[in-house]
Design a protein around this motif. Structure first.
Motif, PDB file in Angstrom:
ATOM      1  N   ARG A   1       0.838  -1.201   0.000  1.00 32.12           N
ATOM      2  CA  ARG A   1       0.000   0.000   0.000  1.00 32.12           C
ATOM      3  C   ARG A   1       0.869   1.247   0.000  1.00 32.12           C
ATOM      4  NH1 ARG A   1      -4.591  -1.165  -1.897  1.00 32.12           N
ATOM      5  NH2 ARG A   1      -5.490   0.693  -0.938  1.00 32.12           N
ATOM      6  N   ILE A   2       0.866   1.928  -1.092  1.00 33.34           N
ATOM      7  CA  ILE A   2       1.596   3.186  -1.212  1.00 33.34           C
ATOM      8  C   ILE A   2       0.578   4.307  -1.393  1.00 33.34           C
ATOM      9  CG2 ILE A   2       3.246   4.519  -2.593  1.00 33.34           C
ATOM     10  CD1 ILE A   2       4.543   1.934  -3.377  1.00 33.34           C
ATOM     11  N   PRO A   3       0.616   5.331  -0.549  1.00 34.06           N
ATOM     12  CA  PRO A   3      -0.365   6.414  -0.686  1.00 34.06           C
ATOM     13  C   PRO A   3      -0.286   7.055  -2.068  1.00 34.06           C
ATOM     14  CG  PRO A   3       0.885   6.602   1.363  1.00 34.06           C
ATOM     15  CD  PRO A   3       1.571   5.552   0.530  1.00 34.06           C
ATOM     16  N   VAL A   4      -1.436   7.286  -2.655  1.00 28.57           N
ATOM     17  CA  VAL A   4      -1.462   7.983  -3.943  1.00 28.57           C
ATOM     18  C   VAL A   4      -1.221   9.460  -3.682  1.00 28.57           C
ATOM     19  CG1 VAL A   4      -2.837   8.551  -5.968  1.00 28.57           C
ATOM     20  CG2 VAL A   4      -3.091   6.315  -4.875  1.00 28.57           C
ATOM     21  N   PRO A   5      -0.173  10.038  -4.266  1.00 28.46           N
ATOM     22  CA  PRO A   5       0.121  11.453  -4.006  1.00 28.46           C
ATOM     23  C   PRO A   5      -1.031  12.358  -4.450  1.00 28.46           C
ATOM     24  CG  PRO A   5       1.946  10.362  -5.119  1.00 28.46           C
ATOM     25  CD  PRO A   5       0.785   9.431  -5.178  1.00 28.46           C
TER      26      PRO A   5
ATOM     27  N   LEU B   1       2.336  15.688  -7.117  1.00 24.74           N
ATOM     28  CA  LEU B   1       2.741  14.863  -8.247  1.00 24.74           C
ATOM     29  C   LEU B   1       3.972  15.419  -8.944  1.00 24.74           C
ATOM     30  CD1 LEU B   1      -0.615  13.843  -9.973  1.00 24.74           C
ATOM     31  CD2 LEU B   1       1.044  12.339  -8.903  1.00 24.74           C
ATOM     32  N   GLY B   2       4.331  16.618  -8.587  1.00 25.49           N
ATOM     33  CA  GLY B   2       5.505  17.221  -9.198  1.00 25.49           C
ATOM     34  C   GLY B   2       5.313  17.421 -10.687  1.00 25.49           C
ATOM     35  N   GLN B   3       6.243  16.915 -11.466  1.00 25.10           N
ATOM     36  CA  GLN B   3       6.221  17.121 -12.907  1.00 25.10           C
ATOM     37  C   GLN B   3       5.057  16.413 -13.592  1.00 25.10           C
ATOM     38  OE1 GLN B   3       8.055  19.227 -14.331  1.00 25.10           O
ATOM     39  NE2 GLN B   3       9.783  19.574 -12.956  1.00 25.10           N
ATOM     40  N   LEU B   4       4.386  15.483 -12.908  1.00 24.89           N
ATOM     41  CA  LEU B   4       3.270  14.750 -13.517  1.00 24.89           C
ATOM     42  C   LEU B   4       1.934  15.464 -13.357  1.00 24.89           C
ATOM     43  CD1 LEU B   4       4.078  11.041 -12.615  1.00 24.89           C
ATOM     44  CD2 LEU B   4       4.434  12.213 -14.786  1.00 24.89           C
ATOM     45  N   SER B   5       1.913  16.590 -12.699  1.00 29.07           N
ATOM     46  CA  SER B   5       0.667  17.346 -12.546  1.00 29.07           C
ATOM     47  C   SER B   5       0.097  17.705 -13.918  1.00 29.07           C
ATOM     48  CB  SER B   5       0.917  18.630 -11.745  1.00 29.07           C
ATOM     49  OG  SER B   5       1.314  18.324 -10.433  1.00 29.07           O
ATOM     50  N   GLY B   6      -1.181  17.413 -14.096  1.00 35.55           N
ATOM     51  CA  GLY B   6      -1.835  17.713 -15.363  1.00 35.55           C
ATOM     52  C   GLY B   6      -1.834  16.566 -16.343  1.00 35.55           C
ATOM     53  N   VAL B   7      -1.068  15.501 -16.072  1.00 38.67           N
ATOM     54  CA  VAL B   7      -1.086  14.320 -16.932  1.00 38.67           C
ATOM     55  C   VAL B   7      -2.216  13.408 -16.457  1.00 38.67           C
ATOM     56  CG1 VAL B   7       0.214  12.342 -17.781  1.00 38.67           C
ATOM     57  CG2 VAL B   7       1.396  14.497 -17.296  1.00 38.67           C
ATOM     58  N   SER B   8      -3.171  13.117 -17.338  1.00 33.76           N
ATOM     59  CA  SER B   8      -4.373  12.380 -16.925  1.00 33.76           C
ATOM     60  C   SER B   8      -4.093  10.908 -16.651  1.00 33.76           C
ATOM     61  CB  SER B   8      -5.465  12.506 -17.986  1.00 33.76           C
ATOM     62  OG  SER B   8      -5.003  12.034 -19.238  1.00 33.76           O
ATOM     63  N   GLY B   9      -3.227  10.290 -17.451  1.00 31.50           N
ATOM     64  CA  GLY B   9      -2.989   8.853 -17.320  1.00 31.50           C
ATOM     65  C   GLY B   9      -1.812   8.524 -16.435  1.00 31.50           C
ATOM     66  N   VAL B  10      -1.989   8.663 -15.114  1.00 29.29           N
ATOM     67  CA  VAL B  10      -0.934   8.353 -14.151  1.00 29.29           C
ATOM     68  C   VAL B  10      -1.436   7.244 -13.237  1.00 29.29           C
ATOM     69  CG1 VAL B  10       0.551   9.223 -12.310  1.00 29.29           C
ATOM     70  CG2 VAL B  10      -0.048  10.713 -14.237  1.00 29.29           C
ATOM     71  N   PHE B  11      -0.703   6.126 -13.190  1.00 25.49           N
ATOM     72  CA  PHE B  11      -1.149   4.960 -12.434  1.00 25.49           C
ATOM     73  C   PHE B  11      -0.061   4.511 -11.463  1.00 25.49           C
ATOM     74  CE2 PHE B  11      -3.405   5.030 -16.414  1.00 25.49           C
ATOM     75  CZ  PHE B  11      -4.712   4.683 -16.088  1.00 25.49           C
ATOM     76  N   PHE B  12      -0.343   4.689 -10.156  1.00 32.78           N
ATOM     77  CA  PHE B  12       0.494   4.132  -9.112  1.00 32.78           C
ATOM     78  C   PHE B  12      -0.085   2.775  -8.708  1.00 32.78           C
ATOM     79  CE2 PHE B  12       1.345   8.670  -8.903  1.00 32.78           C
ATOM     80  CZ  PHE B  12       2.725   8.701  -8.741  1.00 32.78           C
ATOM     81  N   PRO B  13       0.641   1.972  -7.914  1.00 33.89           N
ATOM     82  CA  PRO B  13       0.150   0.641  -7.567  1.00 33.89           C
ATOM     83  C   PRO B  13      -1.226   0.609  -6.905  1.00 33.89           C
ATOM     84  CG  PRO B  13       2.472   0.781  -7.083  1.00 33.89           C
ATOM     85  CD  PRO B  13       2.036   2.170  -7.489  1.00 33.89           C
ATOM     86  N   VAL B  14      -1.659   1.708  -6.284  1.00 30.25           N
ATOM     87  CA  VAL B  14      -2.974   1.720  -5.637  1.00 30.25           C
ATOM     88  C   VAL B  14      -4.011   2.479  -6.459  1.00 30.25           C
ATOM     89  CG1 VAL B  14      -2.075   1.439  -3.307  1.00 30.25           C
ATOM     90  CG2 VAL B  14      -2.272   3.728  -4.282  1.00 30.25           C
ATOM     91  N   THR B  15      -3.617   2.927  -7.646  1.00 28.95           N
ATOM     92  CA  THR B  15      -4.551   3.638  -8.515  1.00 28.95           C
ATOM     93  C   THR B  15      -5.453   2.638  -9.232  1.00 28.95           C
ATOM     94  OG1 THR B  15      -2.854   5.323  -8.914  1.00 28.95           O
ATOM     95  CG2 THR B  15      -4.766   5.314 -10.384  1.00 28.95           C
ATOM     96  N   PRO B  16      -6.782   2.868  -9.266  1.00 32.37           N
ATOM     97  CA  PRO B  16      -7.663   1.968 -10.020  1.00 32.37           C
ATOM     98  C   PRO B  16      -7.207   1.837 -11.473  1.00 32.37           C
ATOM     99  CG  PRO B  16      -8.961   3.449  -8.656  1.00 32.37           C
ATOM    100  CD  PRO B  16      -7.539   3.928  -8.561  1.00 32.37           C
ATOM    101  N   GLY B  17      -7.133   0.600 -11.957  1.00 30.24           N
ATOM    102  CA  GLY B  17      -6.696   0.357 -13.326  1.00 30.24           C
ATOM    103  C   GLY B  17      -5.217   0.028 -13.456  1.00 30.24           C
ATOM    104  N   TYR B  18      -4.471   0.145 -12.345  1.00 29.81           N
ATOM    105  CA  TYR B  18      -3.022  -0.104 -12.397  1.00 29.81           C
ATOM    106  C   TYR B  18      -2.711  -1.525 -12.852  1.00 29.81           C
ATOM    107  CZ  TYR B  18       1.682  -1.163 -10.624  1.00 29.81           C
ATOM    108  OH  TYR B  18       2.986  -1.582 -10.514  1.00 29.81           O
ATOM    109  N   ASP B  19      -3.471  -2.500 -12.359  1.00 34.95           N
ATOM    110  CA  ASP B  19      -3.147  -3.890 -12.658  1.00 34.95           C
ATOM    111  C   ASP B  19      -3.267  -4.198 -14.145  1.00 34.95           C
ATOM    112  OD1 ASP B  19      -2.363  -6.451 -11.487  1.00 34.95           O
ATOM    113  OD2 ASP B  19      -4.290  -7.168 -12.244  1.00 34.95           O
ATOM    114  N   GLU B  20      -4.091  -3.456 -14.857  1.00 36.64           N
ATOM    115  CA  GLU B  20      -4.228  -3.671 -16.292  1.00 36.64           C
ATOM    116  C   GLU B  20      -3.120  -2.978 -17.079  1.00 36.64           C
ATOM    117  OE1 GLU B  20      -6.247  -5.741 -17.881  1.00 36.64           O
ATOM    118  OE2 GLU B  20      -6.859  -6.411 -15.889  1.00 36.64           O
TER     119      GLU B  20
END
Length: 288
Positions: A35-39, A44-63
């Motif tokens: 379990r890693i907290p989703v930032p 998110l730093g440089q990833l702010s504004g990018v819609s498709g960002v998947f961390f291990p606890v983000t829905p859809g990550y496993d796919e």
């Protein structure tokens, strides 16, 4: 000869298994269930504004974490998967990876038999950038088509066929056009049209410019960044940037002929050496 071929195949399979087992013990990447907290967006730093960002606890990550090759899906757990929708997203992903000391793997179709479509760091998924468009005709020379780096063979073939055009892409429908071209590219039309890389007119890619100390989108041609033009078309191994689109010289298609034939395996006989080869050549000539 057959025994030697079989031995080589077995050695290759054993090497892949050993590689997979060895990598499965590396624990510097998020493991299943960790379990890693989703930032929050603000962190998110440089990833702010990018819609498709998947961390291990983000829905859809496993796919999205899985490459196409099922052999490598069991231990493909990147720290983050970024689905880029534009060159700007690519630059943000590279900056984020640099800030967080993450190894970057670029993935198009995920077909790599060596398993290099996966990463324990940041996987840059290009599949959203899958457009195919015919550029305005200049009036001389072949027509040019611009293909997104995330396009796959069947997608390019289908879109171009509606315009009575084609390019010498690969034979497997789901192979990524970028991985194919970066390796040179051999397919069903190569005898007539050459390799996929032979028809590249220009390339758009995000590269690191050392003199500016920044990532930028550049257009690579035979005269501009000509070393990259050589390298991006199967000239050298390694990574020199992230390709975001290709411009190919297309060939006209008026009529397509296909042929199907079935073999009754119940009547199959052991190979008869040269005679078997001659029969095969007769079948091949008849199919033409």
């Amino acid at each position: 000869f057959r025994m030697a071929t079989l031995a080589l195949r077995l050695l290759g399979l054993l090497a892949c298994v050993c590689y997979s087992i060895g990598q499965s013990h590396v624990r510097y990447y998020p493991t299943p269930g960790l379990r890693i907290p989703v930032p929050a967006d603000s962190t998110l730093g440089q990833l702010s504004g990018v819609s498709g960002v998947f961390f291990p606890v983000t829905p859809g990550y496993d796919e999205v974490r899985k490459p196409w090759q099922t052999f490598y899906q069991c231990n493909a757990y990147p720290t983050v998967v970024v689905q880029a929708a534009s060159p700007a997203d690519v630059i943000k992903a590279l900056l984020y990876a640099e800030d967080n000391h993450l190894k970057v793997t670029v993935r198009n179709g995920g077909h790599s038999y060596a398993g290099i479509s996966r990463s324990y760091g940041l996987v840059l998924d290009m599949s959203i950038m899958n457009s195919t468009e015919v550029l305005p005709y200049a009036g001389n020379g072949p027509k040019l088509v611009k293909v997104g780096a995330g396009q796959i063979n069947i997608g390019a073939y289908h879109q171009l066929a509606m315009k009575n055009l084609t390019i010498p892409a690969g034979g497997c429908p789901s192979v990524g056009i970028s991985g194919l071209t970066l390796g040179g590219g051999f397919g069903v039309l190569s005898r007539k049209l050459g390799l996929t890389s032979d028809q590249v007119e220009s390339i758009e890619a995000v590269v690191y410019l050392s003199e500016k100390k920044t990532y930028e989108l550049v257009t690579v041609t035979a005269t501009e960044y000509k070393d990259l033009f050589f390298a991006f078309r199967g000239g050298m191994g390694g990574n020199y940037g992230v390709v975001t689109s290709w411009v190919y010289r297309a060939a006209p298609v008026d009529m397509v002929y296909t042929a199907d034939f079935e073999l009754d395996l119940t009547k199959a006989r052991p190979s008869q050496g040269p005679a078997s080869k001659m029969n095969y050549e007769k079948i091949a000539l008849a199919a033409q």
